[in-house]
Structures are given as structure tokens and as C-alpha cells.
Design a protein around this motif. Sequence first.
Motif, short mmCIF file in Angstrom:
data_model
loop_
_atom_site.label_atom_id
_atom_site.label_comp_id
_atom_site.label_asym_id
_atom_site.label_seq_id
_atom_site.Cartn_x
_atom_site.Cartn_y
_atom_site.Cartn_z
N CYS A 183 0.81 -1.22 0.00
CA CYS A 183 0.00 0.00 0.00
C CYS A 183 0.84 1.28 0.00
O CYS A 183 0.30 2.38 -0.15
N VAL A 184 2.14 1.16 0.16
CA VAL A 184 3.01 2.34 0.16
C VAL A 184 3.24 2.79 -1.29
O VAL A 184 3.51 1.97 -2.17
N ASN A 185 3.18 4.09 -1.50
CA ASN A 185 3.40 4.64 -2.83
C ASN A 185 4.91 4.90 -3.01
O ASN A 185 5.43 5.94 -2.61
N TYR A 186 5.60 3.96 -3.64
CA TYR A 186 7.05 4.07 -3.77
C TYR A 186 7.44 5.09 -4.84
O TYR A 186 8.57 5.62 -4.79
N ARG A 187 6.55 5.37 -5.76
CA ARG A 187 6.84 6.43 -6.74
C ARG A 187 6.86 7.79 -6.05
O ARG A 187 7.68 8.65 -6.38
N GLN A 188 5.94 7.99 -5.12
CA GLN A 188 6.00 9.23 -4.33
C GLN A 188 7.29 9.29 -3.53
O GLN A 188 7.92 10.35 -3.41
N LEU A 189 7.67 8.14 -2.96
CA LEU A 189 8.91 8.10 -2.18
C LEU A 189 10.10 8.51 -3.05
O LEU A 189 10.98 9.27 -2.61
N ALA A 190 10.12 8.03 -4.29
CA ALA A 190 11.21 8.38 -5.20
C ALA A 190 11.24 9.87 -5.49
O ALA A 190 12.31 10.47 -5.67
N GLU A 191 10.07 10.50 -5.52
CA GLU A 191 9.98 11.94 -5.79
C GLU A 191 10.39 12.76 -4.57
O GLU A 191 11.00 13.82 -4.71
N TRP A 192 10.07 12.27 -3.38
CA TRP A 192 10.22 13.07 -2.17
C TRP A 192 11.55 12.87 -1.43
O TRP A 192 12.05 13.80 -0.80
N ALA A 193 12.10 11.67 -1.48
CA ALA A 193 13.28 11.36 -0.67
C ALA A 193 14.56 11.56 -1.47
O ALA A 193 14.65 11.15 -2.63
N ASP A 194 15.56 12.16 -0.85
CA ASP A 194 16.85 12.35 -1.52
C ASP A 194 17.72 11.10 -1.44
O ASP A 194 18.53 10.86 -2.33
N CYS A 195 17.54 10.33 -0.39
CA CYS A 195 18.38 9.14 -0.21
C CYS A 195 17.53 8.00 0.35
O CYS A 195 16.84 8.17 1.36
N ILE A 196 17.60 6.85 -0.30
CA ILE A 196 16.80 5.68 0.08
C ILE A 196 17.73 4.48 0.20
O ILE A 196 18.51 4.20 -0.72
N VAL A 197 17.65 3.78 1.32
CA VAL A 197 18.36 2.51 1.47
C VAL A 197 17.29 1.42 1.41
O VAL A 197 16.40 1.36 2.27
N ASP A 198 17.38 0.57 0.40
CA ASP A 198 16.31 -0.39 0.08
C ASP A 198 16.77 -1.82 0.38
O ASP A 198 17.63 -2.36 -0.33
N THR A 199 16.20 -2.43 1.41
CA THR A 199 16.56 -3.82 1.75
C THR A 199 15.63 -4.83 1.11
O THR A 199 15.85 -6.04 1.25
N ARG A 200 14.59 -4.38 0.39
CA ARG A 200 13.55 -5.28 -0.13
C ARG A 200 13.37 -5.19 -1.64
O ARG A 200 12.43 -5.78 -2.17
N ASN A 201 14.22 -4.41 -2.31
CA ASN A 201 14.08 -4.21 -3.76
C ASN A 201 12.72 -3.60 -4.10
O ASN A 201 12.16 -3.86 -5.17
#
Length: 428
Positions: free
Chosen positions: A395-413
Motif C-alpha cells: 500500500c506504500v506509494n514508492y513512486r511518491q517516495l522516489a519523488e520526495w526522498a533524496d536518499c533511500i536505502v532499500d533492503t527489499r528491492n
Amino acid sequence: MQIAIVGQGYVGLPLALQFARSGVKVLGLDIDSAKVEALNAGRSYIHHIPSEAVAEQRAAGRFEASTDFSRVREVEAVIICVPTPLNKNREPDISYILNTGRTIAPHLQKGALVVLESTTYPGTTDTDLREVLEQGSGMKAGVDFHLAFSPEREDPGNPQSRVAEIPKVVGGLTPACLERASALYRKAIKTIVPVSSCRAAEATKLMENIFRSVNIALVNELKVVYSAMGIDIWEVIDAAKTKPFGYMAFYPGPGLGGHCIPIDPFYLTWKAREYGKNTRFIELAGEINTSMPEYVVHRVADALNDRGRAVKGSRILILGLAYKPNVDDDRESPSYVLMDMLHQRGAIVEYHDPYVPVIKPTREHPHWAGKRSVPWDEATIRSFDVVLIATNHACVNYRQLAEWADCIVDTRNAMRDCPTRPGQVWKA
């Protein structure tokens, strides 16, 4: 027919509802009066179990919850679905099983069936539980009452998982106990898999979870090795799973969570020592899996260093507190370990999880109790130096996350299908 199911949690409640749907009258017993009150009002307190499912069986008169364990005298069978954690020394804690046995024993009727579903080491049912039931009831197992073990196979959050469709392994103390238990489960489950003994059934459950633990440890180790080589483990897994034989895909993560994989293998390692045997493979898998949060924290530090920042003083958002996607179950979640480790290094740590709006008290992490999930909006997400994806809720909008966050550490791909900027996403 009327049965009682002790423990109305992630295992007991789905089982109770399936029996009720099959026409069996079910008494759901639990020591938590708040849960009992909610169930009797037709409300579910588990996210992936709709309240309508509870209300339907309540209205039909096939399901009732109670804290009164003396009502065991009303039923023909008792199924025990209680926790089996590890103690602080990582040794099996079967006190919930034994206390349940002591509580129900005085109320057992002659000819009744008792089935244990809680995961445990081989020998628990036919020795430990049997002893307290015989002492408390004055009856003999296999003669005056029936005793069996049938491991739970619940898969919370998986919409394809149906209690009725999952084959049920059953082992009895005697052939008559096995037949009685199998007959009970046939009322609600399509396929019954009888085995020779309670111990064989107990060992079956441990094998299933040890298999998962060892294979997850393998891909976690390969993740670290391949990362050092500049190889994406997720790409490798996607390619490997195209092989139609001899391979089964397992996926890496920030550590193990839930009430099964981090705990169950150690029930066997503990019991094996009684027989003078060492379970080196299982213990090595445990070491690898429990080391994953440390690796993830190092990746967070690398991501911050790349931006000229230290962990100390940085604002870090943990995305996902539940131990697996799309559930509200945060037991043994590696997210808590990550929060602790980052906090100890001086970071300012918050979390967002739509399934866990507020952290409830836990034995292992009581200091986080009462902390609330931060809102999901652009201003909030932009206020963090790093967003660490620990659980990939759908249910999390990862496209929004890509727009809003400058740095993301992704453990789940989780960001694999989202357009991102170079250097924005660090895999861990």
C-alpha cells in the motif's frame, strides 16, 4: 460438535473461523479480555482478517469467545495455539503450553481430544504436555483421553493462503489418537497428512522452518558477497528462478522476523544437545541472519557518508515496522533492531507503517512503546536524511517516495520499478 481453541491470535483465530464455517461450534478461549470482548462484538483485531468474517460466525451462533477456561468441560476437543518464544538465553520457553495444559486439565471430559499446534521441539506433546494433562485430570492419555500434535501452517498476509486448502499434518500418541484428531481436522481441512507419531509431526514443522531459515541465510550471505563484487543479488535471483527444476527462489532482507523463522530452529538446536548432537548448519544460518541488521546499518552509514553526513544527528525514517509485508504483526521484527542500532549511533529515528500506527509494549523493545507512525506526506518525507525500507508493504506509494526522498536505502528491492535518480537508492 463443539470444540475449544485456546489462543485467539494469528493462528487460533483463522482456525476457529474455518471450523465455524465448516459447521463446527467453536469456543475461542483467550486470557486477553479485550480480545474476547472485540470478538464477541464481531470485531477482528488482526488486519488481514476482516471483521465481517467474525461477525458472520457470531451471528450464525457457531463462534463465541471467552476467558472462562472451565468451559472446556463443554467441548469434545481442545486445540492449543499459544506462543512458544525463546527466553533471554535463547532457550525454548514452553511455559504457555504447560500453563494451558494445567488450566484445562481439571475440566477435560473422558474421551476428549487435546491437540497441540504450537511449534515446539520433538517430545513436548508426548512428555511435557502429557504429564501436566494426566496430573491435572487424573486420566491417562491414550486411554481416557486422546492426545495429538498438528503443526500450524498459517501464512498471514498471503491472499492465496486458505486454511481449508493447506494440507494438515497430524501425529497422534496412539493410532486411536491419530484417527480421532484426523477425523476432527477433516471437518474443516481438505487434505490430512497422517504421520507415525507426535514427534514426527513436531519435527515436520521444525524442518519446514529450518529449511526457510537456512535458505534465507544463504541468499543473505550471497547478497553481501555479490554487493562487494558490484553484482545485484535481486537480478541474479530473478535469472536463477527461470530454471524450471532444481531451484527455489528465496529473498534477502534486513534480518528475520515473525514468530517462526527467528525462533523455531533453536528449539531443535536446544533439544539436539540432549542427545549429544550439534546442529552447526542451523546455528550458522542463525548467525548470518542475525548479522543482517549490522550490515544494513553500515549501508545506511555509507549512504550518509556519500552525502557528507554522519549517522549521529541524522534523521532516519524506517519504512515498515511489521516483520513482513501487508500484515500488522511486528513480533521479532528486524525493524526494531535497526531502530535500536541507529539510535545508539546517535541518529534521530522515526518510522512509518500504515499497519502499525502505534508501537505496543514488547518484552524485547519496551522503550519504543507508545511511539507513533509519522504521517505520509511530502513535507514529512523530505525532512529525513535517509529513508530505510525495511518492509515493503504493497500500500506504500514508492513512486511518491522516489519523488520526495533524496536518499533511500532499500533492503527489499521495493524501488525496482520506480524511476530514480543516480545515487538516490542504495541496496542493502
